[in-house]
Scaffold this motif. Structure first.
Motif, PDB file in Angstrom:
ATOM      1  N   VAL A  69       0.763  -0.856   0.435  1.00  0.00           N
ATOM      2  CA  VAL A  69      -0.152  -0.358   0.409  1.00  0.00           C
ATOM      3  C   VAL A  69       0.573   1.490   0.103  1.00  0.00           C
ATOM      4  O   VAL A  69       0.428   2.053  -0.800  1.00  0.00           O
ATOM      5  CB  VAL A  69      -1.038   0.421   1.036  1.00  0.00           C
ATOM      6  CG1 VAL A  69      -1.327   1.504   1.083  1.00  0.00           C
ATOM      7  CG2 VAL A  69      -1.881  -1.301   0.996  1.00  0.00           C
ATOM      8  N   GLY A  70       2.185   1.219   1.014  1.00  0.00           N
ATOM      9  CA  GLY A  70       2.731   2.185   0.756  1.00  0.00           C
ATOM     10  C   GLY A  70       3.356   2.770  -0.626  1.00  0.00           C
ATOM     11  O   GLY A  70       3.257   3.358  -1.348  1.00  0.00           O
ATOM     12  N   LEU A  71       3.291   1.658  -1.327  1.00  0.00           N
ATOM     13  CA  LEU A  71       4.526   1.871  -2.658  1.00  0.00           C
ATOM     14  C   LEU A  71       3.249   1.836  -3.342  1.00  0.00           C
ATOM     15  O   LEU A  71       3.406   3.202  -4.181  1.00  0.00           O
ATOM     16  CB  LEU A  71       4.688   0.178  -3.171  1.00  0.00           C
ATOM     17  CG  LEU A  71       4.998   0.457  -4.799  1.00  0.00           C
ATOM     18  CD1 LEU A  71       6.313   1.313  -4.481  1.00  0.00           C
ATOM     19  CD2 LEU A  71       5.955  -1.024  -5.055  1.00  0.00           C
TER      20      LEU A  71
ATOM     21  N   ASN B   6       0.971  10.150  -3.729  1.00  0.00           N
ATOM     22  CA  ASN B   6       0.659  10.488  -2.101  1.00  0.00           C
ATOM     23  C   ASN B   6       2.502  10.168  -1.465  1.00  0.00           C
ATOM     24  O   ASN B   6       2.097   9.232  -0.503  1.00  0.00           O
ATOM     25  CB  ASN B   6      -0.167  10.179  -2.046  1.00  0.00           C
ATOM     26  CG  ASN B   6      -0.576   9.991  -0.519  1.00  0.00           C
ATOM     27  OD1 ASN B   6      -0.176  11.173   0.272  1.00  0.00           O
ATOM     28  ND2 ASN B   6      -1.760   9.323  -0.203  1.00  0.00           N
ATOM     29  N   PRO B   7       2.858  11.395  -1.053  1.00  0.00           N
ATOM     30  CA  PRO B   7       4.488  11.092  -0.793  1.00  0.00           C
ATOM     31  C   PRO B   7       4.270  11.204   0.554  1.00  0.00           C
ATOM     32  O   PRO B   7       4.633   9.759   1.634  1.00  0.00           O
ATOM     33  CB  PRO B   7       5.188  11.823  -0.864  1.00  0.00           C
ATOM     34  CG  PRO B   7       4.184  13.377  -1.400  1.00  0.00           C
ATOM     35  CD  PRO B   7       2.798  12.471  -2.220  1.00  0.00           C
ATOM     36  N   THR B   8       3.053  11.696   1.242  1.00  0.00           N
ATOM     37  CA  THR B   8       3.081  11.530   2.604  1.00  0.00           C
ATOM     38  C   THR B   8       2.512   9.723   3.346  1.00  0.00           C
ATOM     39  O   THR B   8       2.786   9.038   3.806  1.00  0.00           O
ATOM     40  CB  THR B   8       1.576  12.712   3.370  1.00  0.00           C
ATOM     41  OG1 THR B   8       2.673  13.490   3.369  1.00  0.00           O
ATOM     42  CG2 THR B   8       1.884  12.492   4.723  1.00  0.00           C
ATOM     43  N   GLY B   9       1.613   8.898   2.809  1.00  0.00           N
ATOM     44  CA  GLY B   9       1.073   8.175   2.648  1.00  0.00           C
ATOM     45  C   GLY B   9       2.027   7.218   2.186  1.00  0.00           C
ATOM     46  O   GLY B   9       1.883   6.109   3.616  1.00  0.00           O
ATOM     47  N   GLY B  10       2.441   7.753   1.484  1.00  0.00           N
ATOM     48  CA  GLY B  10       3.782   6.553   0.879  1.00  0.00           C
ATOM     49  C   GLY B  10       4.667   5.947   1.768  1.00  0.00           C
ATOM     50  O   GLY B  10       5.432   4.946   2.703  1.00  0.00           O
TER      51      GLY B  10
ATOM     52  N   ARG C 188       4.826   6.965   5.107  1.00  0.00           N
ATOM     53  CA  ARG C 188       4.457   6.364   6.172  1.00  0.00           C
ATOM     54  C   ARG C 188       4.153   5.259   6.223  1.00  0.00           C
ATOM     55  O   ARG C 188       4.480   4.218   7.300  1.00  0.00           O
ATOM     56  CB  ARG C 188       3.097   7.147   6.928  1.00  0.00           C
ATOM     57  CG  ARG C 188       2.756   7.015   8.032  1.00  0.00           C
ATOM     58  CD  ARG C 188       0.743   8.150   7.817  1.00  0.00           C
ATOM     59  NE  ARG C 188       0.986   8.915   8.757  1.00  0.00           N
ATOM     60  CZ  ARG C 188       1.205   9.855   8.385  1.00  0.00           C
ATOM     61  NH1 ARG C 188      -0.127   9.988   7.420  1.00  0.00           N
ATOM     62  NH2 ARG C 188       1.128  11.498   7.816  1.00  0.00           N
ATOM     63  N   LEU C 189       3.317   4.621   5.765  1.00  0.00           N
ATOM     64  CA  LEU C 189       2.954   2.687   5.484  1.00  0.00           C
ATOM     65  C   LEU C 189       4.417   1.985   4.690  1.00  0.00           C
ATOM     66  O   LEU C 189       4.298   1.167   5.235  1.00  0.00           O
ATOM     67  CB  LEU C 189       2.173   2.699   4.163  1.00  0.00           C
ATOM     68  CG  LEU C 189       0.398   3.429   4.550  1.00  0.00           C
ATOM     69  CD1 LEU C 189      -0.063   3.454   3.869  1.00  0.00           C
ATOM     70  CD2 LEU C 189       0.189   2.030   5.427  1.00  0.00           C
TER      71      LEU C 189
ATOM     72  N   ALA D   8      11.114   5.090   1.275  1.00  0.00           N
ATOM     73  CA  ALA D   8      10.415   5.830   1.971  1.00  0.00           C
ATOM     74  C   ALA D   8      11.398   7.409   1.621  1.00  0.00           C
ATOM     75  O   ALA D   8      10.733   8.430   1.661  1.00  0.00           O
ATOM     76  CB  ALA D   8      10.372   5.396   2.741  1.00  0.00           C
ATOM     77  N   GLY D   9      12.750   6.849   1.944  1.00  0.00           N
ATOM     78  CA  GLY D   9      13.302   8.607   2.402  1.00  0.00           C
ATOM     79  C   GLY D   9      13.360   9.668   1.073  1.00  0.00           C
ATOM     80  O   GLY D   9      13.459  11.050   1.005  1.00  0.00           O
ATOM     81  N   GLU D  10      13.978   8.426  -0.174  1.00  0.00           N
ATOM     82  CA  GLU D  10      13.974   8.934  -1.697  1.00  0.00           C
ATOM     83  C   GLU D  10      12.036   9.562  -1.755  1.00  0.00           C
ATOM     84  O   GLU D  10      12.198  10.724  -2.562  1.00  0.00           O
ATOM     85  CB  GLU D  10      13.851   8.033  -2.624  1.00  0.00           C
ATOM     86  CG  GLU D  10      14.142   8.422  -3.847  1.00  0.00           C
ATOM     87  CD  GLU D  10      14.054   7.636  -5.454  1.00  0.00           C
ATOM     88  OE1 GLU D  10      13.091   7.935  -6.031  1.00  0.00           O
ATOM     89  OE2 GLU D  10      15.031   6.052  -4.478  1.00  0.00           O
ATOM     90  N   VAL D  11      10.796   9.174  -1.667  1.00  0.00           N
ATOM     91  CA  VAL D  11       9.887   9.927  -1.961  1.00  0.00           C
ATOM     92  C   VAL D  11       9.770  10.896  -0.965  1.00  0.00           C
ATOM     93  O   VAL D  11       9.500  12.465  -1.273  1.00  0.00           O
ATOM     94  CB  VAL D  11       8.818   8.376  -1.371  1.00  0.00           C
ATOM     95  CG1 VAL D  11       7.220   9.178  -1.980  1.00  0.00           C
ATOM     96  CG2 VAL D  11       8.614   7.648  -2.068  1.00  0.00           C
ATOM     97  N   GLU D  12      10.102  10.605   0.648  1.00  0.00           N
ATOM     98  CA  GLU D  12       9.923  11.994   0.806  1.00  0.00           C
ATOM     99  C   GLU D  12      10.965  13.440   0.616  1.00  0.00           C
ATOM    100  O   GLU D  12      10.101  14.348   1.037  1.00  0.00           O
ATOM    101  CB  GLU D  12      10.519  11.713   2.776  1.00  0.00           C
ATOM    102  CG  GLU D  12      10.523  12.483   3.540  1.00  0.00           C
ATOM    103  CD  GLU D  12      11.029  12.043   5.064  1.00  0.00           C
ATOM    104  OE1 GLU D  12      10.417  12.355   5.924  1.00  0.00           O
ATOM    105  OE2 GLU D  12      11.624  11.359   5.166  1.00  0.00           O
ATOM    106  N   ALA D  13      11.676  12.707   0.146  1.00  0.00           N
ATOM    107  CA  ALA D  13      13.096  14.105  -0.348  1.00  0.00           C
ATOM    108  C   ALA D  13      12.695  14.360  -1.313  1.00  0.00           C
ATOM    109  O   ALA D  13      12.338  15.498  -1.604  1.00  0.00           O
ATOM    110  CB  ALA D  13      14.408  13.377  -0.423  1.00  0.00           C
TER     111      ALA D  13
END
Length: 169
Positions: A97-99, A106-110, A112-113, A149-154
């Motif tokens: 689901v994060g992927l 949706n980076p926040t949801g991605g 987080r999950l 997660a780090g990449e998506v957040e950045a």
């Protein structure tokens, strides 16, 4: 499946057993499309599979860029498997689901999950679940999830789910 659309759209869609289930077609990332639009074939729900079959089917869906559908395979294993393995399958479902969220933009949801799922898998391993259930390399999967997660957040941009799919084994 009865769409229940005979009353102006207020009735809920129901499956053959009367359970609420959205009958709208879905795209490859599980997003609902308008009734009548072409969509991708949905994963059947409630299928009991051998664990190795769940891993193989989920991997094929991840490789095809369909992480939402892989999540449904993991969710079936979570609901039908032994209690001692529920955290394993729940963590994998959360990663899928994060992927999905990261692919939908949706980076926040991605983020987080992905982090939550990695944490669930790490806890499951620490509690005696082991690092390689059913041939999966959980240490590598956790590393993939935390890195993504780090990449998506950045960068905050949608990702290509097929290119960024994890290798489970």
């Amino acid at each position: 499946m009865d769409s229940g659309r005979g009353d102006g759209g207020t009735a809920r869609d129901r499956d053959g057993e009367g359970r609420a289930r959205n009958a709208r077609p879905r795209d490859g990332l599980g997003r609902p499309l308008p009734y009548g639009a072409p969509g991708v074939e949905r994963q059947p729900e409630g299928v009991v599979r051998a664990p190795e079959e769940s891993v193989g089917e989920a991997q094929a869906l991840l490789d095809a860029g369909r992480p939402f559908h892989a999540h449904e395979v993991f969710e079936d294993a979570w609901k039908s498997g032994p209690a001692a393995e529920r955290a394993l399958w729940r963590g994998l479902a959360q990663l899928a689901v994060g992927l999905t969220h990261a692919a939908r933009g949706n980076p926040t949801g991605g983020v987080r999950l992905l982090r939550r799922g990695a944490g669930v898998l790490a806890e499951w391993r620490r509690d005696g679940g082991g690092p390689r259930p059913y041939g999966m390399d959980l240490v590598a999967v956790e590393g993939w999830a935390l890195g993504l997660a780090g990449e998506v957040e950045a960068n905050g941009r949608a990702i290509d789910p097929a290119r960024r799919a994890p290798r489970l084994s």
